[in-house]
Design a protein around this motif. Structure first.
Motif, PDB file in Angstrom:
ATOM      1  N   TYR A 185       0.455  -7.226  10.386  1.00 19.31           N
ATOM      2  CA  TYR A 185       0.821  -5.805  10.378  1.00 19.31           C
ATOM      3  C   TYR A 185      -0.384  -4.872  10.274  1.00 19.31           C
ATOM      4  O   TYR A 185      -0.248  -3.741   9.847  1.00 19.31           O
ATOM      5  N   THR A 186      -1.547  -5.348  10.700  1.00 17.38           N
ATOM      6  CA  THR A 186      -2.752  -4.538  10.576  1.00 17.38           C
ATOM      7  C   THR A 186      -2.675  -3.255  11.380  1.00 17.38           C
ATOM      8  O   THR A 186      -3.303  -2.256  11.031  1.00 17.38           O
ATOM      9  N   HIS A 187      -1.883  -3.257  12.464  1.00 21.14           N
ATOM     10  CA  HIS A 187      -1.786  -2.060  13.305  1.00 21.14           C
ATOM     11  C   HIS A 187      -1.101  -0.905  12.583  1.00 21.14           C
ATOM     12  O   HIS A 187      -1.163   0.238  13.043  1.00 21.14           O
ATOM     13  N   LEU A 188      -0.443  -1.185  11.451  1.00 21.04           N
ATOM     14  CA  LEU A 188       0.251  -0.125  10.726  1.00 21.04           C
ATOM     15  C   LEU A 188      -0.598   0.495   9.618  1.00 21.04           C
ATOM     16  O   LEU A 188      -0.213   1.503   9.037  1.00 21.04           O
ATOM     17  N   ILE A 189      -1.727  -0.118   9.338  1.00 23.68           N
ATOM     18  CA  ILE A 189      -2.543   0.338   8.219  1.00 23.68           C
ATOM     19  C   ILE A 189      -3.048   1.758   8.434  1.00 23.68           C
ATOM     20  O   ILE A 189      -3.307   2.498   7.504  1.00 23.68           O
ATOM     21  N   LEU A 196       8.461  -0.545   5.668  1.00 23.03           N
ATOM     22  CA  LEU A 196       7.937  -0.501   4.302  1.00 23.03           C
ATOM     23  C   LEU A 196       6.473  -0.068   4.300  1.00 23.03           C
ATOM     24  O   LEU A 196       6.072   0.834   3.551  1.00 23.03           O
ATOM     25  N   ILE A 197       5.669  -0.710   5.147  1.00 23.70           N
ATOM     26  CA  ILE A 197       4.234  -0.423   5.175  1.00 23.70           C
ATOM     27  C   ILE A 197       3.968   0.995   5.664  1.00 23.70           C
ATOM     28  O   ILE A 197       3.132   1.715   5.115  1.00 23.70           O
ATOM     29  N   ALA A 198       4.705   1.405   6.694  1.00 25.26           N
ATOM     30  CA  ALA A 198       4.527   2.748   7.244  1.00 25.26           C
ATOM     31  C   ALA A 198       4.878   3.836   6.232  1.00 25.26           C
ATOM     32  O   ALA A 198       4.411   4.972   6.344  1.00 25.26           O
ATOM     33  N   ASN A 199       5.689   3.477   5.242  1.00 31.43           N
ATOM     34  CA  ASN A 199       6.064   4.445   4.215  1.00 31.43           C
ATOM     35  C   ASN A 199       5.258   4.273   2.932  1.00 31.43           C
ATOM     36  O   ASN A 199       5.643   4.765   1.865  1.00 31.43           O
ATOM     37  N   GLY A 200       4.125   3.579   3.067  1.00 27.11           N
ATOM     38  CA  GLY A 200       3.172   3.515   1.965  1.00 27.11           C
ATOM     39  C   GLY A 200       3.462   2.496   0.889  1.00 27.11           C
ATOM     40  O   GLY A 200       2.848   2.534  -0.183  1.00 27.11           O
ATOM     41  N   ILE A 201       4.372   1.550   1.136  1.00 25.07           N
ATOM     42  CA  ILE A 201       4.672   0.520   0.133  1.00 25.07           C
ATOM     43  C   ILE A 201       3.482  -0.431   0.025  1.00 25.07           C
ATOM     44  O   ILE A 201       2.884  -0.832   1.019  1.00 25.07           O
ATOM     45  N   ASN A 202       3.153  -0.806  -1.202  1.00 22.90           N
ATOM     46  CA  ASN A 202       2.019  -1.682  -1.480  1.00 22.90           C
ATOM     47  C   ASN A 202       2.095  -2.972  -0.670  1.00 22.90           C
ATOM     48  O   ASN A 202       3.131  -3.641  -0.646  1.00 22.90           O
ATOM     49  N   ILE A 203       1.003  -3.331  -0.014  1.00 26.18           N
ATOM     50  CA  ILE A 203       0.980  -4.489   0.883  1.00 26.18           C
ATOM     51  C   ILE A 203       1.238  -5.792   0.127  1.00 26.18           C
ATOM     52  O   ILE A 203       1.820  -6.734   0.668  1.00 26.18           O
ATOM     53  N   VAL A 204       0.832  -5.855  -1.150  1.00 28.70           N
ATOM     54  CA  VAL A 204       1.074  -7.060  -1.954  1.00 28.70           C
ATOM     55  C   VAL A 204       2.574  -7.244  -2.177  1.00 28.70           C
ATOM     56  O   VAL A 204       3.103  -8.352  -2.058  1.00 28.70           O
ATOM     57  N   ALA A 205       3.270  -6.154  -2.479  1.00 30.52           N
ATOM     58  CA  ALA A 205       4.718  -6.209  -2.689  1.00 30.52           C
ATOM     59  C   ALA A 205       5.436  -6.613  -1.406  1.00 30.52           C
ATOM     60  O   ALA A 205       6.389  -7.410  -1.430  1.00 30.52           O
ATOM     61  N   ASP A 215      -3.905   7.444   6.554  1.00 31.27           N
ATOM     62  CA  ASP A 215      -3.649   8.881   6.618  1.00 31.27           C
ATOM     63  C   ASP A 215      -3.120   9.392   5.281  1.00 31.27           C
ATOM     64  O   ASP A 215      -3.510  10.468   4.805  1.00 31.27           O
ATOM     65  N   GLN A 216      -2.241   8.623   4.651  1.00 32.18           N
ATOM     66  CA  GLN A 216      -1.723   9.006   3.339  1.00 32.18           C
ATOM     67  C   GLN A 216      -2.832   8.998   2.296  1.00 32.18           C
ATOM     68  O   GLN A 216      -2.886   9.854   1.415  1.00 32.18           O
ATOM     69  N   LEU A 217      -3.714   8.005   2.419  1.00 33.56           N
ATOM     70  CA  LEU A 217      -4.844   7.903   1.488  1.00 33.56           C
ATOM     71  C   LEU A 217      -5.727   9.135   1.588  1.00 33.56           C
ATOM     72  O   LEU A 217      -6.105   9.735   0.575  1.00 33.56           O
ATOM     73  N   LEU A 218      -6.056   9.519   2.825  1.00 32.46           N
ATOM     74  CA  LEU A 218      -6.920  10.689   3.017  1.00 32.46           C
ATOM     75  C   LEU A 218      -6.234  11.976   2.559  1.00 32.46           C
ATOM     76  O   LEU A 218      -6.882  12.885   2.032  1.00 32.46           O
ATOM     77  N   SER A 219      -4.917  12.044   2.747  1.00 30.88           N
ATOM     78  CA  SER A 219      -4.164  13.211   2.297  1.00 30.88           C
ATOM     79  C   SER A 219      -4.261  13.340   0.788  1.00 30.88           C
ATOM     80  O   SER A 219      -4.449  14.442   0.248  1.00 30.88           O
TER      81      SER A 219
END
Length: 326
Positions: A301-305, A275-284, A310-314
């Motif tokens: 899961y901090t290692h996945l941030i 979920l996190i690796a595919n950009g799903i909101n961390i709160v959800a 990368d998505q944010l910068l894109s």
């Protein structure tokens, strides 16, 4: 003037105090957890600490104990578990035996070495399955009940005890209602149903259209078994699936599928990681997992941030493209 007499010193030997603590101080934990704690006290703490009067233990005694633990060939994490259990004795004594001064305050936790941190990070990155690995695994699960169990586990991220405790009453309107958990809490009992780990663990998990349809078809087949009713466990009918048989089926299918070995709990890690690796909101993600806080989810899961960064910068690069035309 008569001097006030000093309170006589209590007398209970260290090893006897541990026995009393194990009998009365270890409450509301699973049977496996109580057994683990008992093993640490009897096999590590007792042999490495003098059997002296508990109420005469000094700061130096505690410091010497920590030094002994430092020499043992255990991981830093496990050494800190030992220290924490040792310190819990004095917390218990302050509460029930009116211990005035706690000498264990001098004990500080061990710090993980850089090498240990890197190894832990490597384990976290490799102990999860991607969807294609899970799909390869599930091909080799031949039993329908186990197939439904592993599919639900992978696509909901539930804790083992939570999914074991599910009955058909907990499945409705495309949601799984998590209001209880299963544990082997006392010797001689196969299982005990109890309240969830915390209030944040009480939640409704939406399963999505595909899993909802799958579970409805699975229920339809189960309903044809004589005696079926809504109080049956979703996975196991009259009795829930046992952890030992779940693990045995998992290990067998992993071996035949040729995928990397993961634990039952790693199905939960896999769900959250995907979920996190595919950009799903961390709160959800945090709410879905039933974590007590978003901070807890981030710690695990901090290692996945980095992926979401990368998505944010894109996104920033794409939305700021007009800057290059000015």
């Amino acid at each position: 003037m008569k001097l006030q007499e000093e309170e006589p010193q209590k007398m209970i030997m260290f090893h006897d105090f541990i026995d009393a603590f194990l009998k009365n101080g270890v409450k509301n934990v699973t049977y496996a957890t109580s057994q683990s704690k008992e093993a640490i006290f009897n096999n590590i703490i007792k042999p490495n600490f003098p059997d002296k009067n508990f109420f005469s233990i000094t700061e130096i005694d505690c410091r010497d104990f920590r030094d002994k633990m430092d020499l043992l060939e255990y991981s830093t994490r496990y050494k800190n578990v030992i220290l924490s259990l040792f310190k819990s004795l004095f917390k218990y004594a302050r509460k029930y035996y009116k211990l005035k001064n706690d000498p264990s305050y001098v004990i500080e936790p061990f710090k993980s070495s850089f090498e240990e941190k890197m190894k832990q990070r490597e384990r976290e990155l490799t102990r999860v399955w991607q969807v294609d690995e899970f799909n390869q695994f599930i091909k080799y699960v031949n039993n329908e009940t186990y197939e439904a169990f592993f599919i639900t586990l992978f696509y909901t991220g539930m804790r083992l005890g939570e999914i074991q405790a599910l009955t058909w009453k907990d499945f409705k309107n495309g949601e799984l209602q998590v209001v209880k958990s299963l544990t082997r809490k006392s010797q001689g009992k196969s299982y005990v149903i109890k309240e969830p780990k915390s209030t944040s663990s009480i939640r409704n998990i939406q399963v999505g259209k595909n899993l909802e349809m799958y579970l409805k078809k699975y229920k339809e087949k189960q309903s044809k078994i004589p005696g079926f009713n809504e109080d049956w466990f979703m996975f196991g009918s009259l009795k829930p699936l046992a952890k030992t048989t779940i693990t045995r089926e998992k290990d067998r299918a992993i071996k035949e599928a040729g995928v990397k070995r993961i634990s039952i709990h790693d199905f939960r890690h896999s769900h959250a990681s995907n979920l996190i690796a595919n950009g799903i909101n961390i709160v959800a993600v945090s709410k879905r997992l039933g974590h007590s806080s978003v901070e807890m989810t981030l710690r695990v899961y901090t290692h996945l941030i980095k992926t979401t960064e990368d998505q944010l910068l894109s996104y920033i690069d794409e939305s700021s493209q007009n800057l290059l035309t000015k």
